[in-house]
Enzyme design. Structure first.
Site, PDB file in Angstrom:
ATOM      1  N   TYR A 190      30.982  37.614  39.577  1.00 38.19           N
ATOM      2  CA  TYR A 190      31.444  36.786  38.474  1.00 38.19           C
ATOM      3  C   TYR A 190      30.663  35.472  38.465  1.00 38.19           C
ATOM      4  O   TYR A 190      30.459  34.848  39.516  1.00 38.19           O
ATOM      5  CB  TYR A 190      32.911  36.420  38.654  1.00 38.19           C
ATOM      6  CG  TYR A 190      33.928  37.426  38.198  1.00 38.19           C
ATOM      7  CD1 TYR A 190      33.821  38.072  36.970  1.00 38.19           C
ATOM      8  CD2 TYR A 190      35.045  37.688  38.985  1.00 38.19           C
ATOM      9  CE1 TYR A 190      34.791  38.965  36.553  1.00 38.19           C
ATOM     10  CE2 TYR A 190      36.026  38.577  38.568  1.00 38.19           C
ATOM     11  CZ  TYR A 190      35.890  39.215  37.353  1.00 38.19           C
ATOM     12  OH  TYR A 190      36.860  40.091  36.937  1.00 38.19           O
ATOM     13  N   ASN A 224      39.305  35.707  35.080  1.00 33.87           N
ATOM     14  CA  ASN A 224      40.537  35.960  35.836  1.00 33.87           C
ATOM     15  C   ASN A 224      40.333  35.604  37.316  1.00 33.87           C
ATOM     16  O   ASN A 224      40.377  34.453  37.676  1.00 33.87           O
ATOM     17  CB  ASN A 224      41.012  37.400  35.664  1.00 33.87           C
ATOM     18  CG  ASN A 224      42.524  37.514  35.789  1.00 33.87           C
ATOM     19  OD1 ASN A 224      43.246  36.957  34.960  1.00 33.87           O
ATOM     20  ND2 ASN A 224      43.003  38.216  36.792  1.00 33.87           N
ATOM     21  N   ALA A 225      40.168  36.604  38.202  1.00 37.98           N
ATOM     22  CA  ALA A 225      39.687  36.379  39.574  1.00 37.98           C
ATOM     23  C   ALA A 225      40.585  35.514  40.437  1.00 37.98           C
ATOM     24  O   ALA A 225      40.145  34.997  41.456  1.00 37.98           O
ATOM     25  CB  ALA A 225      38.273  35.778  39.547  1.00 37.98           C
ATOM     26  N   GLU A 226      41.876  35.349  40.045  1.00 36.36           N
ATOM     27  CA  GLU A 226      42.780  34.475  40.792  1.00 36.36           C
ATOM     28  C   GLU A 226      42.185  33.078  40.941  1.00 36.36           C
ATOM     29  O   GLU A 226      42.433  32.379  41.926  1.00 36.36           O
ATOM     30  CB  GLU A 226      43.140  35.061  42.167  1.00 36.36           C
ATOM     31  CG  GLU A 226      44.018  36.278  42.103  1.00 36.36           C
ATOM     32  CD  GLU A 226      43.277  37.524  41.656  1.00 36.36           C
ATOM     33  OE1 GLU A 226      43.678  38.119  40.643  1.00 36.36           O
ATOM     34  OE2 GLU A 226      42.285  37.896  42.319  1.00 36.36           O
ATOM     35  N   ASN A 268      36.402  39.803  30.279  1.00 36.07           N
ATOM     36  CA  ASN A 268      36.965  40.425  31.477  1.00 36.07           C
ATOM     37  C   ASN A 268      38.387  40.894  31.220  1.00 36.07           C
ATOM     38  O   ASN A 268      39.235  40.112  30.792  1.00 36.07           O
ATOM     39  CB  ASN A 268      36.980  39.432  32.644  1.00 36.07           C
ATOM     40  CG  ASN A 268      37.459  40.075  33.924  1.00 36.07           C
ATOM     41  OD1 ASN A 268      36.719  40.834  34.545  1.00 36.07           O
ATOM     42  ND2 ASN A 268      38.695  39.806  34.315  1.00 36.07           N
ATOM     43  N   GLU A 269      38.609  42.174  31.482  1.00 33.81           N
ATOM     44  CA  GLU A 269      39.949  42.756  31.326  1.00 33.81           C
ATOM     45  C   GLU A 269      40.577  42.329  30.001  1.00 33.81           C
ATOM     46  O   GLU A 269      41.757  41.966  29.940  1.00 33.81           O
ATOM     47  CB  GLU A 269      40.833  42.372  32.519  1.00 33.81           C
ATOM     48  CG  GLU A 269      40.344  42.997  33.820  1.00 33.81           C
ATOM     49  CD  GLU A 269      41.249  42.706  35.007  1.00 33.81           C
ATOM     50  OE1 GLU A 269      42.023  41.725  34.943  1.00 33.81           O
ATOM     51  OE2 GLU A 269      41.189  43.458  35.995  1.00 33.81           O
ATOM     52  N   TYR A 311      43.922  49.259  40.593  1.00 39.99           N
ATOM     53  CA  TYR A 311      44.428  48.800  41.887  1.00 39.99           C
ATOM     54  C   TYR A 311      45.615  49.689  42.257  1.00 39.99           C
ATOM     55  O   TYR A 311      46.771  49.319  42.047  1.00 39.99           O
ATOM     56  CB  TYR A 311      44.822  47.322  41.808  1.00 39.99           C
ATOM     57  CG  TYR A 311      43.633  46.428  41.605  1.00 39.99           C
ATOM     58  CD1 TYR A 311      43.057  45.749  42.673  1.00 39.99           C
ATOM     59  CD2 TYR A 311      43.038  46.306  40.352  1.00 39.99           C
ATOM     60  CE1 TYR A 311      41.938  44.953  42.495  1.00 39.99           C
ATOM     61  CE2 TYR A 311      41.916  45.520  40.160  1.00 39.99           C
ATOM     62  CZ  TYR A 311      41.372  44.845  41.233  1.00 39.99           C
ATOM     63  OH  TYR A 311      40.258  44.068  41.055  1.00 39.99           O
ATOM     64  N   GLU A 339      36.066  47.655  38.383  1.00 46.63           N
ATOM     65  CA  GLU A 339      36.729  47.127  39.569  1.00 46.63           C
ATOM     66  C   GLU A 339      37.602  48.232  40.143  1.00 46.63           C
ATOM     67  O   GLU A 339      38.370  48.858  39.417  1.00 46.63           O
ATOM     68  CB  GLU A 339      37.624  45.919  39.244  1.00 46.63           C
ATOM     69  CG  GLU A 339      36.901  44.677  38.791  1.00 46.63           C
ATOM     70  CD  GLU A 339      37.859  43.532  38.463  1.00 46.63           C
ATOM     71  OE1 GLU A 339      39.021  43.571  38.928  1.00 46.63           O
ATOM     72  OE2 GLU A 339      37.449  42.620  37.731  1.00 46.63           O
ATOM     73  N   TYR A 365      41.258  38.416  50.863  1.00 47.75           N
ATOM     74  CA  TYR A 365      41.498  39.609  50.044  1.00 47.75           C
ATOM     75  C   TYR A 365      41.574  40.891  50.866  1.00 47.75           C
ATOM     76  O   TYR A 365      41.463  41.983  50.335  1.00 47.75           O
ATOM     77  CB  TYR A 365      40.415  39.737  48.958  1.00 47.75           C
ATOM     78  CG  TYR A 365      40.941  40.296  47.658  1.00 47.75           C
ATOM     79  CD1 TYR A 365      41.509  39.457  46.713  1.00 47.75           C
ATOM     80  CD2 TYR A 365      40.882  41.650  47.380  1.00 47.75           C
ATOM     81  CE1 TYR A 365      42.008  39.959  45.519  1.00 47.75           C
ATOM     82  CE2 TYR A 365      41.390  42.166  46.197  1.00 47.75           C
ATOM     83  CZ  TYR A 365      41.942  41.314  45.269  1.00 47.75           C
ATOM     84  OH  TYR A 365      42.439  41.820  44.090  1.00 47.75           O
TER      85      TYR A 365
END
Length: 1009
Positions: free
Chosen positions: A85, A130-132, A190-191, A260, A303, A368
């Protein structure tokens, strides 16, 4: 028309016989044919590739000299690519700056390294990621509402993202595969599964989203991007942006899925509340999804779960074991059985949420539970993943397969299910086996019914049964081509192979103590040249009675204990037999930079902790890598090689009877850390005093009487920190009033785990300590009448610490004071005015090296006490104690030297703990100016904070700082220590001159008092 066409295709695919491989259309983006794709896989420069990638984020390890460490570890494990990213916010501190030049903000070294190391790049520039990450990667200046609701075609939002997206596209265009670089796909957004209004099956397009995608795609193309544009689905329901689903002009070239299947967070209760009962190791059917939604594209995971993040309040040290090595073993093999040929693991290396990078859902660690740990350790999960990625890189037949069947009928044990995929061109077949109930961990044995070029039979034919013990899967191959040889079958898993001097060396592995059996066409006899804890080896020569009676084959059954054995066939073929642990330390470093690694362009190395690279010059092979201790090394290389250099040092080498080279690796140097301390300290909350002067450059009048934010406050003026250009961490508010107020009602919002404290005229009113699942607090704080001045201004001071901005549509959720209402007997008391301070310089980014995330508005931060070079001679001595009583904020500093020798890679972490009688405090760890961790023991459980070389000066003095904010009158007490995570002999240079990354204190800071 698109609906009817798609339905016809899907019906044909689901109910007709498989098409021949050459009957599937080969697509490109109409700009070039460098990157193409079809139903089976991606094709790059005319060569099909199994894309096995792993995600990492350069901005979570802001040390360019360490990026090569991550890339070499990715390459060494057998991956062919990495995903990354690009974080808009990291590069755009304000609406007039886009920085791709300063320190770690320059991404071009990554793109150059990718070419040198031999990895393709799946570039993912957002603008939303996103990506937290804080606000999902939106620059925090767009979170005010001034730019609209975001992620649409609003011209205000378009004007915000265009400068950034133009710049990253221009940079990336120069490193595309079409221009000799290694960037092969470019992900748009993204998403963003918002293409449709209502059900995707209705195909009623949501135009603001579609026009937004068109704007992004046009910008990328206009600025030189000519590789495939990619989108990633957030789930299996959105079905957006794919050309197989609709003919919208907003569609991208290739669509991938994000999945996920296990819990995406270490807090399992979150998954239970969202998706129902959590069942570990429960797999998902992807084959049907891909066949229905994108039948003419590769089955592609943009992902796929590589781990799980640890939220505030999550378990100490991270996730439970069900996201560890067994997860990697079972789920990644399951994907192979689902015909997946492109996977990007999220994450492969997580890194650190230093500064204010994190979204509120996660603390400072972004480990992670990844194969490569936050502190750069590689352990069991990395090695277990490597067992498959080395195989997928070597298994050429795997790139074109059809699903032949699935079920329990292929096994003699109904507790075992099998998915059978076959290459329609070569007949190479892969039997993916696992428990019928995938969550089961029973110990099962079975034979497998296979159909080969030599006929149908059950395997093993002579040796012990195949075994699945625990949460495990195995891929059993038949008609597996390697070099000029063919493996008719093997119940041991293929690890890898290489062709040396025209003859293959094949590596097979089994779990320690288990049995395997393989059959090679063309062999008649074999010799055991090395037997390290091997047993029950039997040879069974026979003639092929089915396809070609003149062809002999040799079947070998064996049991392998801990170690490595070598068998050599009469054809010259060497077969290396490994148990799991030995396979962990078995490497196939490439001799060139081709990501696919041609079969004759690698060597095999057994023993080291890590092998980073290999190069042959004449009779010498030069290897680089890491070693944990004095240990043997064995190299399978061309016969011309007689000398081994390891990290530029020649090793004493001997030759084995099976033509490998053996040597011994030296012990790494001993490293010991000095003690931290002594410490000095100073007060860091002068703002609580009634007579404090808030007139410096740090302060702004908080006087807005209207806001663009869609969530207006309950009281005015607007006390949203972002309105005034202060976006990170701690902000300090001073509200003035006169009269006989008796208390105040405060509603403060700062995200999960945030906190605040209030003082009236220097006296503590109370605090909200925080909660890992609460985003705001509504408190009524009564005043002590003796603390209220009737003759002068009263000052209410609020110290507010937020944990970042929410992701997706929550990015606009305000941070600050939503309500501030004075209570009084006559309701006449009101605030006359407010002042606010935050990050020194606000959005002007006075520290471009560390960037916009690093600092908050604590007095110590504004004054630069956390920076190297600040003079603390006048401060009080704290000795070894970091403690005080009373509700206050203090800042502690010490300077400690390091002298790490060359030739080793050393990983260091700080350890923080609470002492005394309370944990009602908040603290921040600073290392050479970087905020490397938030230690909030009331809310969170993170106690270990890795700090990489480059942030730490391994050959000089290091400035360590700790802010301590006591939220009660009990005060605060903290212990700060550090430890070595590992010392490895290594080719990685961690003693580089990183001074440029650590700019020091300047007198400019004095204006922000």
């Amino acid at each position: 028309m698109a609906q009817l066409f798609t339905k016809i295709i899907v019906y044909f695919l689901l109910f007709a016989s498989p098409l021949l491989a050459n009957q599937w259309p080969l697509h490109n983006n109409s700009l070039n044919d460098v990157v193409q794709w079809d139903h089976y896989s991606f094709e790059i420069n005319g060569q099909r590739l199994f894309v096995f990638a792993g995600e990492w984020h350069y901005w979570r390890i802001p040390v360019p000299e360490l990026w090569i460490d991550i890339l070499e570890k990715i390459k060494a494990a057998g991956f062919t690519a990495f995903g990354i990213y690009v974080n808009w916010a990291y590069h755009a501190p304000n609406n007039y700056t886009v920085d791709f030049a300063t320190g770690a903000h320059d991404i071009t070294p990554i793109l150059k390294m990718a070419k040198d190391v031999g990895l393709y790049v799946l570039l993912r520039p957002g603008p939303y990621i996103n990506a937290e990450v804080n606000a999902g990667g939106f620059p925090l200046w767009v979170t005010t509402g001034e730019y609209g609701s975001l992620r649409n075609d609003d011209s205000r939002y378009t004007a915000a993202w265009e400068p950034y997206f133009t710049k990253i596209s221009e940079i990336a265009s120069e490193y595309q595969i079409t221009k000799g670089g290694n960037v092969v796909t470019y992900q748009i957004e993204n998403e963003f599964g918002d293409q449709w209004t209502g059900s995707p099956s209705r195909r009623v397009q949501y135009e603001p989203a579609a026009k937004y995608m068109e704007l992004l795609e046009a910008n990328a193309r206009r600025n030189g991007i000519d590789i495939p544009l990619v989108a990633n689905e957030p789930n299996m329901r959105a079905i957006s942006w794919g050309k197989d689903w609709s003919n919208s002009s907003a569609n991208v070239d290739v669509v991938g899925l994000d999945s996920y299947p296990s819990c995406w967070t270490c807090d399992l209760s979150v998954c239970t509340g969202t998706t129902g009962e959590y069942i570990a190791y429960q797999v998902i059917d992807y084959y049907g999804y891909f066949q229905e939604t994108q039948p003419t594209m590769p089955s592609f995971f943009a992902e796929f779960q590589g781990g799980s993040y640890n939220p505030w309040g999550g378990p100490v040290g991270g996730c439970p074991e069900d996201i560890g090595p067994d997860f990697a073993n079972l789920f990644y093999r399951w994907n192979i059985g689902q015909r997946v040929t492109a996977i990007n693991l999220y994450m492969l290396y997580g890194g650190t949420n230093w500064g204010a990078i994190a979204a509120p859902v996660v603390a400072s660690s972004y480990d992670y539970s990844s194969p490569i740990s936050e502190n750069r350790t590689i352990g069991a999960k990395y090695y277990e993943t490597k067992l498959l990625t080395m195989f997928t890189r070597a298994a050429r037949d795997l790139i074109v397969t059809d699903l032949i069947g699935n079920g329990t009928q292929y096994s003699t044990n109904p507790a075992i299910q099998t998915h059978v995929i076959r290459n329609p061109i070569t007949n190479g077949t892969f039997y993916v086996t696992l428990h019928t109930i995938s969550s089961s961990s029973t110990d099962e044995t079975f034979q497998l019914h296979v159909n080969t070029s030599a006929g149908a039979f059950s395997i093993p034919r002579y040796g012990n049964s195949i075994r699945l013990n625990g949460h495990q899967s195995k891929i059993i191959v038949t008609d597996f081509q390697f070099g000029t040889h063919k493996l008719l079958y093997s119940t041991a898993e293929v690890l890898t192979y290489t062709v040396l001097d025209g003859i293959p060396t094949l590596a097979l592995w089994v779990p320690t103590g288990e049995s395997g059996e393989f059959s090679v066409l063309g062999g008649k006899w074999a010799s055991v040249l090395r037997c390290e804890w091997c047993s029950d080896i039997q040879f069974h020569p026979e003639q092929d009675q089915t396809s070609n009676p003149t062809v002999s084959r040799l079947t070998v059954s064996f049991t392998q204990g801990q170690g490595m054995s070598v068998i050599k066939l009469d054809t010259g073929l060497r077969v290396v037999l490994l148990d799991r642990e030995s396979a962990y330390y078995f490497w196939a470093p490439a001799l060139n930079s081709d990501p696919s690694v041609p079969e004759d362009q690698s060597v095999l190395v057994q023993g080291p902790h890590l092998v980073r690279s290999a190069k042959i010059v004449g009779s010498t092979i030069r290897l680089t890598g890491d070693s944990a201790q004095t240990s043997p090394i064995e190299v399978f290389a061309p016969k011309q090689v007689r000398i081994i250099f390891w990290n530029d040092k020649e090793l004493k080498t001997s030759k084995t009877s099976y033509d490998s080279l053996q040597a011994s690796l030296p012990q790494p140097a001993y490293v010991k850390l000095p003690l931290l301390g002594p410490w000095k300290y100073n007060g860091s909350l002068p703002e609580k005093a009634q007579d404090y002067k808030d007139t410096s450059a740090a302060w702004i009048s908080a006087d807005h009487m209207k806001t663009s934010n869609p969530s207006p406050p309950a009281t005015f003026p607007v006390l949203y920190a972002d309105e005034y250009g202060f976006h990170n961490s701690i902000r300090i508010w001073r509200g003035y009033f006169t009269g006989n107020a008796t208390g105040v009602v405060l509603k403060v919002q700062g995200g999960y785990a945030f906190g605040f404290s209030g003082w009236l005229n220097g006296k503590l009113l109370g605090s909200y300590l925080g909660n890992a699942s609460v985003e705001h607090s509504h408190l009524t704080l009564p005043f002590n009448v003796s603390h209220v001045s009737t003759s002068s201004d009263n000052v209410l001071v609020i110290v507010h610490d937020d944990t970042g901005h929410d992701e997706t549509t929550g990015a606009l959720n305000p941070r600050g004071i939503l309500e501030a209402t004075l209570l009084s007997d006559n309701s006449s008391s009101k605030f006359s005015h407010w002042r606010v301070a935050g990050t020194a310089g606000g959005e002007t980014n006075i520290d471009p090296m560390r960037g916009p995330y690093n600092e908050g508005g604590l007095y110590a931060e504004r004054m630069g006490w956390h920076l190297p070079g600040f003079n603390d001679n006048a401060w009080s001595d704290a000795g070894s104690k970091l403690n005080f009583t009373g509700a206050d904020i203090k800042f502690y500093r010490t300077t400690v030297p390091l002298n790490i020798p060359k030739g080793v890679d050393v990983s260091i972490s700080f350890e923080l703990s609470a002492c005394g009688t309370t944990n009602a405090f908040r603290s921040q760890l600073f290392v050479n100016g970087y905020q490397m961790g938030r230690f909030n023991p009331w809310v969170g459980n993170q106690i270990e904070f890795p700090v990489p070389p480059g942030i730490l000066d391994y050959t000089g003095d290091n400035t360590i700082g700790l802010s301590l904010w006591a939220q009660t009158e009990d005060g605060a007490c903290a212990i700060v220590d550090w430890k070595i995570n590992y010392v490895l002999g290594s080719s990685l240079d961690v003693t580089f001159n990183g001074e440029y990354l650590r700019p020091g204190w300047t007198s400019e800071r004095l204006q922000y008092s």
